[in-house]
Design an enzyme around this catalytic site. Structure first.
Site, PDB file in Angstrom:
ATOM      1  N   HIS A  59      59.144 -76.753  84.317  1.00 46.19           N
ATOM      2  CA  HIS A  59      60.072 -77.846  84.677  1.00 46.19           C
ATOM      3  C   HIS A  59      60.618 -78.453  83.391  1.00 46.19           C
ATOM      4  O   HIS A  59      60.053 -79.409  82.850  1.00 46.19           O
ATOM      5  CB  HIS A  59      59.346 -78.914  85.511  1.00 46.19           C
ATOM      6  CG  HIS A  59      58.925 -78.407  86.847  1.00 46.19           C
ATOM      7  ND1 HIS A  59      59.673 -78.594  87.989  1.00 46.19           N
ATOM      8  CD2 HIS A  59      57.854 -77.674  87.222  1.00 46.19           C
ATOM      9  CE1 HIS A  59      59.069 -78.012  89.014  1.00 46.19           C
ATOM     10  NE2 HIS A  59      57.965 -77.444  88.570  1.00 46.19           N
ATOM     11  N   GLN A 152      63.598 -80.986  94.693  1.00 45.87           N
ATOM     12  CA  GLN A 152      62.289 -81.634  94.556  1.00 45.87           C
ATOM     13  C   GLN A 152      61.913 -82.520  95.760  1.00 45.87           C
ATOM     14  O   GLN A 152      60.765 -82.558  96.183  1.00 45.87           O
ATOM     15  CB  GLN A 152      62.278 -82.481  93.272  1.00 45.87           C
ATOM     16  CG  GLN A 152      61.088 -83.420  93.097  1.00 45.87           C
ATOM     17  CD  GLN A 152      59.813 -82.716  92.691  1.00 45.87           C
ATOM     18  OE1 GLN A 152      59.662 -82.316  91.538  1.00 45.87           O
ATOM     19  NE2 GLN A 152      58.896 -82.518  93.626  1.00 45.87           N
ATOM     20  N   TRP A 315      53.452 -85.230  85.550  1.00 44.30           N
ATOM     21  CA  TRP A 315      52.328 -84.583  86.227  1.00 44.30           C
ATOM     22  C   TRP A 315      51.202 -84.183  85.280  1.00 44.30           C
ATOM     23  O   TRP A 315      50.078 -83.977  85.708  1.00 44.30           O
ATOM     24  CB  TRP A 315      52.829 -83.327  86.963  1.00 44.30           C
ATOM     25  CG  TRP A 315      53.802 -83.655  88.043  1.00 44.30           C
ATOM     26  CD1 TRP A 315      53.495 -83.975  89.339  1.00 44.30           C
ATOM     27  CD2 TRP A 315      55.241 -83.725  87.942  1.00 44.30           C
ATOM     28  NE1 TRP A 315      54.655 -84.234  90.031  1.00 44.30           N
ATOM     29  CE2 TRP A 315      55.738 -84.086  89.216  1.00 44.30           C
ATOM     30  CE3 TRP A 315      56.148 -83.502  86.905  1.00 44.30           C
ATOM     31  CZ2 TRP A 315      57.104 -84.245  89.477  1.00 44.30           C
ATOM     32  CZ3 TRP A 315      57.499 -83.664  87.172  1.00 44.30           C
ATOM     33  CH2 TRP A 315      57.967 -84.029  88.440  1.00 44.30           C
TER      34      TRP A 315
HETATM   35 FE   FE2 Z   1      56.280 -76.558  89.651  1.00 50.73          FE
END
Ligand code: FE2
Length: 426
Positions: A59, A152, A315
């Site tokens: 990403h 997303q 994340w």
């Molecule tokens: Fe991913």
């Protein structure tokens, strides 16, 4: 006259004392002990020459944004998605391009020369898409960047989601993405898979979906993805990414699912660093690992690769573009500790990942691109153990990066001065 001759190299398939001859950016010959006139000769001194690393799942629109606008407190996937939602309105194209280019520099230094990145298409401005198309153009002379149109927030759940995704493809994004487990219902998730696969078939594009990234054993969108792949004749062009729910599925169901995936030639990408970090967060103890069933998929004949997924973003706070670190974690999480298992983990970040991305000219054979890495290790297992220094990185015969060998100078009482790089003597 050759442009480059690498001599005395060990290759990932176990051959030693090999020479690799390069002319016009391609491998002209691979042979034992070959000697021929060349503008440059590189003595590999028995070290491993491997084709470059590939990351089939990343990403890049979020990378290097750690701490913006705040840090993920719970460490969960859902807080990460919420945090990304907070960051999106603050993004500027310039900052996004700058961070992406910085990450690509890290990647090249680590011998990572091909990246498939998802780019969020949920925002109708498509700012991130435009920025990453610009990055793809800028890095093209030294790195292959593939873009996946990634809704997303859910392609059906987001008003205008399908239209945004179509516009991203019109702008030149390479691959159709999806996120069925994040749609409102299982039925809507399945509908999203069907519609997106039909869109890909219509346009002749590959598919790569985030698929079942949860611990819910009843999240079975991979089944629909494999079925739609067969129905639409997309064999070999479709990838299921994450597939973490498979970790928790019923064994009987998986015994029926694996042949379906294999027959449809759907590739599977696990993301070990992220799966071990984000999954199992609703468990007390025992706590599930959450990574998909890598050895079982491989045994069923499925092409399985490992991706990095995240580096310093909402994340995941760590990472450095090092695919050996990814493979090292994958090896541990999947308990692939046999010699064959460890080699398969190396393949998961090299040739298997290249297959996911459909890279032409990849490999260490005559006619392939001369895009390879000299590692400070003698074989793939030692490379994994040491997360070996990438001493020289070549793309199409051109040296792109070099890093000095990692050695410790030892000054031990009662011993002669010595150096060590943590490998036993041959
Ligand atoms: Fe991913």
């Amino acid at each position: 006259m050759l442009d480059l001759l690498v001599t005395n190299a060990s290759l990932p398939d176990g051959r030693a004392g090999m020479s690799v001859a390069v002319r016009d950016g391609r491998i002209a010959e691979v042979a034992e002990g070959l000697r021929a006139p060349a503008h440059e000769v590189l003595d590999a001194q028995g070290l491993l020459l491997a084709p470059h690393f590939c990351d089939p799942h990343f990403h890049m629109d979020a990378t290097l944004s750690y701490g913006l606008p705040r840090v993920n407190q719970s460490g969960t996937l859902l807080e990460g998605i919420a945090l990304w939602g907070e960051l999106k309105p603050l993004l500027t194209a310039d900052a996004l391009v700058e961070r992406a280019l910085a990450y690509c520099d890290w990647a090249v230094a680590r011998g990572l020369l091909a990246i498939r990145t998802h780019v969020d298409t949920s925002d109708p401005s498509l700012l991130a898409v435009e920025a990453l198309l610009d990055v793809r153009r800028r890095v093209a002379p030294y790195l292959d960047l593939q873009l996946v149109a990634f809704p997303q927030d859910g392609v059906l759940r987001t008003p205008g989601g399908l239209d945004n995704l179509r516009r991203a493809l019109d702008m030149g994004v390479d691959v159709v993405g999806g996120i069925p487990h994040f749609e409102r219902t299982m039925a809507e998730g399945a509908a999203s898979v069907r519609q997106l696969c039909e869109l890909a078939a219509e346009r002749g594009l590959p598919v790569d979906m985030h698929c079942d990234e949860s611990d819910d054993p009843l999240s079975r969108h991979i089944e629909t993805l494999a079925f739609e792949t067969q129905r639409l004749g997309l064999h070999g062009r479709v990838t299921g990414s994450h597939c973490t729910s498979m970790h928790s599925m019923d064994n009987y169901y998986v015994s029926k699912l694996l042949p379906l995936i294999a027959q449809s030639r759907v590739h599977v990408v696990a993301n070990p660093l992220i799966n071990i970090t984000l999954q199992g967060r609703h468990d007390s103890y025992p706590r599930r690992r959450g990574m998909t069933r890598v050895p079982e998929l491989l045994a069923a004949g499925v092409n399985v690769a490992f991706g990095h997924d995240c580096v310093m973003d909402p994340w995941y706070s760590l990472g450095s573009g090092d695919m050996l670190e990814v493979a090292h974690m994958g090896l541990h999480v999947a308990q692939m500790t046999s010699q064959a298992g460890m080699r398969a983990c190396f393949d998961a970040v090299t040739q298997h990942a290249a297959r996911v991305m459909g890279l032409d000219g990849y490999g260490l054979a005559q006619g392939c691109d001369a895009s390879f890495v000299l590692l400070q290790a003698r074989d793939p297992i030692e490379a994994l153990r040491l997360r070996a220094t990438r001493m020289k990185v070549f793309r199409r015969g051109r040296l792109l990066a070099q890093t000095p060998a990692a050695t410790a100078a030892l000054h031990l009482p009662g011993r002669a001065e010595a150096t060590s790089f943590m490998a036993p003597a041959c």
